[in-house]
Design a protein around this motif. Structure first.
Motif, PDB file in Angstrom:
ATOM      1  N   THR A  98      58.573  12.315  96.277  1.00 22.71           N
ATOM      2  CA  THR A  98      60.008  12.610  96.271  1.00 22.71           C
ATOM      3  C   THR A  98      60.314  14.063  96.571  1.00 22.71           C
ATOM      4  O   THR A  98      61.405  14.379  97.034  1.00 22.71           O
ATOM      5  CB  THR A  98      60.618  12.253  94.903  1.00 22.71           C
ATOM      6  N   GLU A 112      58.681   5.892  98.816  1.00 17.99           N
ATOM      7  CA  GLU A 112      58.660   7.113  98.023  1.00 17.99           C
ATOM      8  C   GLU A 112      57.851   6.847  96.760  1.00 17.99           C
ATOM      9  O   GLU A 112      58.193   5.972  95.973  1.00 17.99           O
ATOM     10  CB  GLU A 112      60.078   7.548  97.659  1.00 17.99           C
ATOM     11  N   ASP A 114      56.017   8.676  93.439  1.00 17.67           N
ATOM     12  CA  ASP A 114      55.653   9.781  92.548  1.00 17.67           C
ATOM     13  C   ASP A 114      54.360   9.383  91.850  1.00 17.67           C
ATOM     14  O   ASP A 114      54.329   8.387  91.112  1.00 17.67           O
ATOM     15  CB  ASP A 114      56.760  10.034  91.526  1.00 17.67           C
ATOM     16  N   LEU A 185      62.709   3.643  92.029  1.00 11.94           N
ATOM     17  CA  LEU A 185      62.895   4.673  93.034  1.00 11.94           C
ATOM     18  C   LEU A 185      63.084   4.069  94.423  1.00 11.94           C
ATOM     19  O   LEU A 185      63.882   4.553  95.235  1.00 11.94           O
ATOM     20  CB  LEU A 185      61.675   5.603  93.024  1.00 11.94           C
TER      21      LEU A 185
END
Length: 282
Positions: A98, A112, A114, A185
């Motif tokens: 991100t 995306e 993380d 996300l």
């Protein structure tokens, strides 16, 4: 939860071999530098036997050595890994953390991720192999199982590539939390279910069209029969987390099951094995 950070002084050509060995010991976070490999493990999962094994392993390679063991508290792993996790283009997929400002080009699918402490960022060859392979499979409307989901990257990618429903499971607490955060996300939380635990979290009657397992050889050898049972006839199973030296033992295992190998892909020392479950002829 506290972690152990183990730092090796290690020539780059040994990194992939050591990562494979460390994954078998439940290490699930890695940073690679020119002559250094850093690995992370939940402190509760590391014992004197693990330490002795690593000392024997490193002693076999002249000139290579441990640098240090360090106990560290839980932390913001995104900050710790920001310098090492970079965007990657894998087929039609753009995988990025991100904090990156990289944007997908026309036709690209954005993932995306993380990472925190979970394995699976697109940074490792086994993840790239899996992401390339699932783009070759027709996932439209399919049910997909992601064994050892890590960050949830494969489960998320499967939905973005057309799967109707994906179930991912992992027995590491950081994976459970991280994967769920990544589904939110990527706005696929309604189509991706993350379960905490092992293969026992899959109901006896649950059947999937496609099964994905990016784990390691020992775990795959143990759970492959169960994965086959949970895959429909004519369904596809993709296995990775395997070194090329593991191919023969995996072939031997496959021959004991009602499946056949349809493809083997390789990147560096790592391989992916695609398997087709045989249809029963009446």
């Amino acid at each position: 939860m506290n972690y152990l950070r183990v730092e090796f002084e290690l020539s780059p050509d040994l990194h992939e071999f050591f990562i494979a060995e460390l994954m078998d010991l439940d290490f699930y976070g890695f940073e690679q530098f020119d002559d250094k490999l850093v690995a992370y493990i939940d402190k509760q999962r590391f014992n004197d036997s693990n330490r002795e094994y690593l000392e024997q392993l490193i002693s076999a390679y002249s000139g290579d050595s441990f640098l240090e063991f360090e106990e560290i508290p839980d932390q913001n792993w995104n900050e710790a890994w920001e310098q090492t996790i970079q965007p990657q283009r894998i087929g039609a997929l753009l995988v990025k953390p991100t904090w990156s400002t990289e944007a997908p080009s026309d036709g690209e699918i954005l993932l995306e991720i993380d990472p925190k402490m979970s394995f699976g960022t697109g940074y490792h060859a086994t993840t790239r192999l899996m992401l390339r392979q699932i783009q070759e499979i027709n996932l439209k409307g399919k049910r997909v199982l992601d064994a050892g989901t890590g960050t949830g990257i494969l489960a998320i990618a499967a939905v973005k590539l057309g799967a109707k429903k994906t179930v991912g499971f992992d027995n590491d607490p950081w994976s459970r939390d991280n994967a769920r955060e990544n589904t939110l996300l990527n706005q696929v939380d309604e189509s991706v279910e993350i379960r905490f635990g092992g293969i026992e979290t899959v109901d006896e009657l649950e059947i999937f069209d496609v099964t994905l397992a990016n784990i390691n050889r020992n775990v795959l050898l143990e759970i492959l029969p169960t994965l086959v049972n949970h895959t429909r006839e004519g369904g596809i199973i993709c296995l990775s987390g395997l070194l090329d030296k593991d191919e023969d033992v995996m072939r031997d295992k496959v021959q004991t099951l009602s499946v056949q190998i349809t493809a083997i892909e390789q990147e560096d020392e790592w391989i992916l094995m695609q398997i087709l479950k045989n249809e029963v002829k009446e």
